[in-house]
Scaffold this active site. Sequence first.
Site, mmCIF file in Angstrom:
data_model
loop_
_atom_site.group_PDB
_atom_site.id
_atom_site.type_symbol
_atom_site.label_atom_id
_atom_site.label_comp_id
_atom_site.label_asym_id
_atom_site.label_seq_id
_atom_site.Cartn_x
_atom_site.Cartn_y
_atom_site.Cartn_z
ATOM 1 N N HIS A 248 1.145 -1.239 0.006
ATOM 2 C CA HIS A 248 0.129 -0.114 0.084
ATOM 3 C C HIS A 248 0.811 1.376 -0.013
ATOM 4 C CE1 HIS A 248 -3.228 -2.832 1.191
ATOM 5 N NE2 HIS A 248 -2.473 -2.938 2.301
HETATM 6 O O1 RIB Z 1 -4.467 -0.601 5.728
HETATM 7 C C1 RIB Z 1 -3.004 -0.595 5.054
HETATM 8 C C2 RIB Z 1 -2.260 0.507 5.959
HETATM 9 O O2 RIB Z 1 -2.240 0.044 7.231
HETATM 10 C C3 RIB Z 1 -0.962 0.465 5.543
HETATM 11 O O3 RIB Z 1 -0.394 1.616 5.534
HETATM 12 C C4 RIB Z 1 -0.423 -0.569 6.364
HETATM 13 O O4 RIB Z 1 1.066 -0.162 6.672
HETATM 14 C C5 RIB Z 1 -1.189 -0.227 7.797
HETATM 15 O O5 RIB Z 1 -0.521 1.155 8.347
#
Ligand code: RIB
Length: 319
Positions: A248
């Site tokens: 992500h």
């Molecule tokens: O939902 C994904 C996010 O949540 C990412 O940023 C992961 O690192 C957690 O922080």
Amino acid sequence: MVRKLVLDVDTGSDDAVAIMFAALHPDLDLLGVTTVNGNVPLVHTTDNSLRVLDFIGRSDVAVHPGLARPIVRHGFPAPKRFSRDSDRDMHGTELPLPPPVSKPHEVGAAEYLVRTARELPGEVTLVPVGPLSNIAAALALAPDLVELVPEVVIMGGAHHFGNETPAAEFNIWADPEAADMVLSAGFPKVTLVPLDATHKALVSTADVERLRALGTPAGEAAAKLVEKRIAAYAVAGEAARPDAAPVHDALCTAYLVRPEVIGTRPVHVTVETRGDRTVGRTVMDLRSGSTTPPNCDVAFDADAALFNQLLLTVFARRA
Ligand code: RIB
Ligand code: CA
């Protein structure tokens, strides 16, 4: 032109990839890293961030510890969907990199964010990829932050499906009041990169092998971290393919250098802070006749091929 940024992280495996991207890309000037409670407690998000920077030879980038809990809620961290260090855990409490030699900076995250934005008005992009507690705290210290920061690029939120709950994505769920503050603060440009986009930029086992073959510290670390993510997503069955996973946070850093890696549309987004079943939901007004003015450019699409090509190019570099 080189773009200055501060990365706000809850490191975490995907945060680690984002840190390496920002620290190594020649068109990015990573001024500092701020850490927040999230994937793991603050002491570990800080330690993990230092591990990453030391490992790739960028220990000159300071790490500023931030909030150890959300701005309003007590009792966090709440029970997660899976226990730490289980086969569904894609982060691990400590990242699989050598312990850091560097130490955290004595100036805390919120103070550092305000100081940096004031020293370089109009020049610093904020890239929060964890719960938004530090950005909310900085706003509470300095409401003029909205006039100093030209763009905030957030990894968070979800429209089609959540990951922490059916309704909510983790970063927003973990500190919904902070997210509400940030989205309604009035920053001139907020780019929101939710799960809808990050799940379209999957990194596969074949991509991992290409990263490993680079033979660089960043390639080695990225391969190890993404491999663990793919294994965890496969156990959970949460990605569209069993041999691939989203990374992500790195999609946000990729966007900074190649905006076309995501496809956005302007949307009015609010955060649910009260609903028993929906707390942390990003409520996106996608009605065709909506008259609510957009406050975010929301990414619903991503170019996986370009994303993977960027990772390969950047991680071929050494500091
Ligand atoms: O939902 C994904 C996010 O949540 C990412 O940023 C992961 O690192 C957690 O922080
Ligand atoms: Ca994160």
